[in-house]
Scaffold this active site. Structure first.
Site, PDB file in Angstrom:
ATOM      1  N   HIS A 150    -100.295  57.150 -72.021  1.00 29.51           N
ATOM      2  CA  HIS A 150    -100.820  56.531 -73.237  1.00 29.51           C
ATOM      3  C   HIS A 150    -100.324  57.231 -74.501  1.00 29.51           C
ATOM      4  CE1 HIS A 150    -104.239  53.850 -71.575  1.00 29.51           C
ATOM      5  NE2 HIS A 150    -103.270  53.975 -70.689  1.00 29.51           N
ATOM      6  N   HIS A 185    -100.133  53.247 -60.756  1.00 29.63           N
ATOM      7  CA  HIS A 185    -101.361  52.855 -60.072  1.00 29.63           C
ATOM      8  C   HIS A 185    -101.397  53.327 -58.621  1.00 29.63           C
ATOM      9  CE1 HIS A 185    -102.452  49.505 -63.181  1.00 29.63           C
ATOM     10  NE2 HIS A 185    -102.466  50.730 -63.669  1.00 29.63           N
TER      11      HIS A 185
END
EC number: 1.11.1.21
Length: 735
Positions: free
Chosen positions: A99, A263
């Site tokens: 991020h 993920h």
């Protein structure tokens, strides 16, 4: 509160420290006024390190291996105040690093992890960055220990890289060199919404995302994981994924690798009703000490954490690199459900017990694995599915693709490899780094003077030489350190064909310079000759104005090849407007003068530097297409301050002809004596820019103007020369 007993404002001197106490500001009165603040952000006054601080020098003293070991140890040292899911902070740190870097967008090169801006608003309070304040606090003891030797910007990104390694994942290296900023950036346009997560507000037409944005909603890094506008449609989600990742410079294969690889680790958090979550860090009370999103659900942490509202892990081994993501994605059918927080997500139909995930706090407890709508896009979109199935069948290929895409994600905003620091910089050059061959020649002062004489005797005009040098160097973007004169990519596609570069004139100039190069006794790059030609022209123009100057020149640029140039990747650097050349491709919703300020900020110019360059470029006749707009001189090609003198002449009255064209008429005769664009006239209209223009229009500042123009010119010419520490000031002597 009893208002009768409330003290009066104590600021006798009128200073104010918050919007509530600041009274009515200039921006309140004139909200459409030109914002010059972005040209003076990150001022030395805000930097606690001082002007002499050299981060590269400090980093060279770092025990890099010890730092990495401390990060590894931290990841297994679960803290009671914010316990690690599954006993390992690795997935948490990967999200933090992702991020930090993932805000980058290729449109203007802004965003990314290169400045440590995740510490400041608005990023520190974006909904998508929920609870990452805790990740940064976990790292604080390490930052405190190593101090100036590691920047926050580097540490925030390195932590995720170390996490992948520690969990058995593939990485290909790491380059440090990111320097911290000390307050929020003012130049980045994150969108115009006044609220978080407002759906399709930044779209128009057939779901066309506003440029240069690379996220679908305010407060998100990329896409809504529940699907477009919160609707669980994997096919439509694929459209958003492709656009947002594409605007970060990622192709389909890199996108699939990043989503699936990312993920493979960790879990999403949505244990309960989001109403239990308190305000973000910037809105938190003072006693929270910068921590936001306080959670009153259960323990407020661990298995009771609420972040995105989605809940669950993607794989059965969320702290281990494996092929589990694809095994589950293709191994089951998935049914739509909702998390405890009410977010759309998907669960496997009749999963085997081996494919259940461990509870975040108790590994003996098993919970369902999940997929998000955006994960299922990798199965339902035809192109993504082909890549995903290939990766599923070829785990080594998947691992390599992820490692390369992850490295690109972390380093995309760092510019050329020459800026990288540390022992883990990969030897391989990647085309997205815009590689330039190194040169092995040196030029003596005498040889430089001889070259300048050859160029000036070639028949090329001052205007042609200046325009070409500017076109080459001014592609530089300080945001992601791309572009610039090094590499001479102005010779190559796509730059050689850009309208703003006047291809016919450019071909003529390059042909002459290449002919000079071919007749030299030693190797000199075209990149150096382009810049040297501009410098020689500036010296000649200054001499015509009565000043003997030497424009500092530092050889050492290389010539890139077409094979080293990503044509599509460089296309985003094409100027839609360049006020320095009085060029505007078409009319935009943003004014030409605003586009000038944006261009100046990307070139890392101050307001005085921008002003001096505009005045000089007009005097040198560097306008696109040879137009006379703003050329307020009868001595084109002479470096005079005539632009400022005539702009401020009260004997001329300006009238609009159309939106971006004005006529200057003699107040007595009514005769049209000048024409100008909005870019020209803003230096007389805006009170701040007019104040600077007045300095350069003064009779006693003709020499100062020449000196300041040369200093700003050299700054632009050397903007991408990261091997050069400082530009030498022009040596100016009045004749």
């Amino acid at each position: 509160m009893d208002t009768n007993n409330t003290g009066k404002c104590p600021f006798h001197h009128g200073a104010t420290t918050s919007p509530k106490s600041s009274g009515t500001t200039n921006n309140d009165w004139w909200p459409n006024a030109l914002n010059l603040n972005i040209l003076r952000q990150h001022d030395k006054k805000s930097n606690p390190m001082g002007e002499e601080f050299d981060y590269a020098e400090e980093f060279s003293k770092l025990d890099y291996d010890a730092l990495k070991q401390d990060v590894r140890d931290l990841m297994r040292d679960s803290q009671d105040w914010w316990p690690a899911d599954f006993g390992h902070y690795g997935p948490f740190f990967i999200r933090m690093s992702w991020h930090a870097a993932g805000t980058y967008r290729i449109g203007d090169g802004r965003g990314g992890g290169g400045t440590g801006n995740q510490r400041f608003a608005p990023l520190n309070s974006w909904p998508d960055n929920g609870n990452l304040d805790k990740a940064r606090r976990l790292l604080w003891p390490i930052k405190q220990k190593y101090g100036n030797k590691i920047s926050w910007a580097d540490l925030l990104v390195l932590a995720g890289n170390v996490a992948i390694e520690d969990m058995g994942g593939p990485v290909i290296g790491f380059g440090a060199g990111r320097e911290d900023i000390w307050h929020p950036e003012e130049d980045i346009y994150w969108g115009s919404e006044k609220e978080w997560l407002t759906g399709d507000k930044r779209y128009s037409g057939d779901r066309e995302l506003e440029n240069p944005l690379a996220a679908v909603e305010m407060g998100l890094i990329y896409v809504n994981p529940e699907g477009p506008d919160g609707k669980p449609d994997p096919i439509k989600a694929a459209h958003d994924i492709r656009e947002t990742f594409g605007r970060m410079g990622m192709n389909d294969e890199e996108t699939v690798a990043l989503i699936a690889g990312g993920h493979t680790f960790g879990k999403a958090h949505g244990a309960g009703n989001p109403d239990h979550v308190g305000p973000e860090p910037e809105a938190a009370p003072i006693e929270a000490q910068g921590l936001g999103w306080q959670n009153t659900y259960g323990s407020g942490k661990g298995r009771d954490t609420i972040t995105s509202g989605l809940e669950g892990a993607w794989t059965a081994n969320p702290t281990q690199w494996d092929n589990g993501f694809f095994d589950l994605l293709f191994g089951y059918e998935w049914w739509l459900t909702k998390s405890p927080a009410g977010a759309y997500q998907w669960q496997a139909v009749d999963p085997d017990e081996k494919d259940l995930a461990p509870d975040a706090e108790d590994p003996s407890v098993k919970v369902p694995t999940v997929m998000l709508t955006t994960d299922l896009a990798l199965r339902h979109d035809p192109e993504y599915e082909k890549i995903s199935r290939r990766f599923h069948k070829n785990p080594d290929e998947f691992a390599d693709a992820f490692a390369r895409a992850w490295f690109k994600l972390l380093h995309r905003d760092m510019g050329p490899k020459a800026r990288y620091l540390g022992p883990e910089v990969p030897a391989e050059d990647f085309i997205w780094q815009d590689p330039v061959p190194t040169v092995d020649y040196e030029l003596t002062d005498a040889e430089v003077e001889e070259l300048k004489a050859k160029i000036l005797d070639s028949g090329l005009t001052v205007s042609e030489l200046v325009t070409t040098a500017w076109a080459s160097a001014s592609t530089f973007r300080n945001s992601d350190k791309r572009g610039g004169a090094n590499g001479a990519r102005i010779r190559l596609a796509p730059q050689k064909d850009w309208e703003v570069n006047q291809p016919e004139q450019l071909e003529k100039v390059l042909s002459v310079l290449e002919n000079i190069q071919s007749q030299l006794d030693k190797k000199v790059s075209i990149a150096d000759l382009i810049v040297l030609g501009g410098s020689a022209a500036v010296e000649k123009a200054a001499k015509e104005a009565g000043f003997d100057v030497t424009v500092p020149f530092a050889p050492g640029r290389g010539d890139a090849t077409q094979e080293q140039t990503d044509v599509e990747g460089f296309a985003v650097l094409e100027p839609v407007s360049d006020g320095f050349r009085n060029y505007q491709k078409k009319e935009y919703s943003v004014s030409p003068e605003e586009l000038l300020i944006d261009k100046a900020q990307l070139l890392d110019l101050t307001a005085p530097e921008m002003t001096a360059l505009i005045g000089g470029m007009r005097a040198l006749g560097a306008n696109y297409g040879g137009t006379q707009h703003g050329v307020f001189t009868d001595c084109v090609g002479t470096l005079t301050n005539d632009f400022f003198v005539n702009l401020l002449d009260m004997g001329i009255e300006w009238k609009p002809v159309d939106y971006n064209l004005y006529e200057g008429r003699d107040r007595k005769t009514g005769e049209v004596v000048r024409t100008a664009t909005r870019v020209d006239l803003v230096f007389g209209s805006n009170s701040i820019l007019r104040a600077i223009a007045e300095v350069y229009a003064q009779d006693d500042n003709k020499g100062k103007f020449v000196e300041d123009f040369i200093a700003a010119w050299v700054k632009v010419m050397n903007a991408d020369r990261f091997d050069l520490k400082l530009n030498k000031k022009a040596q100016l002597t009045s004749k």
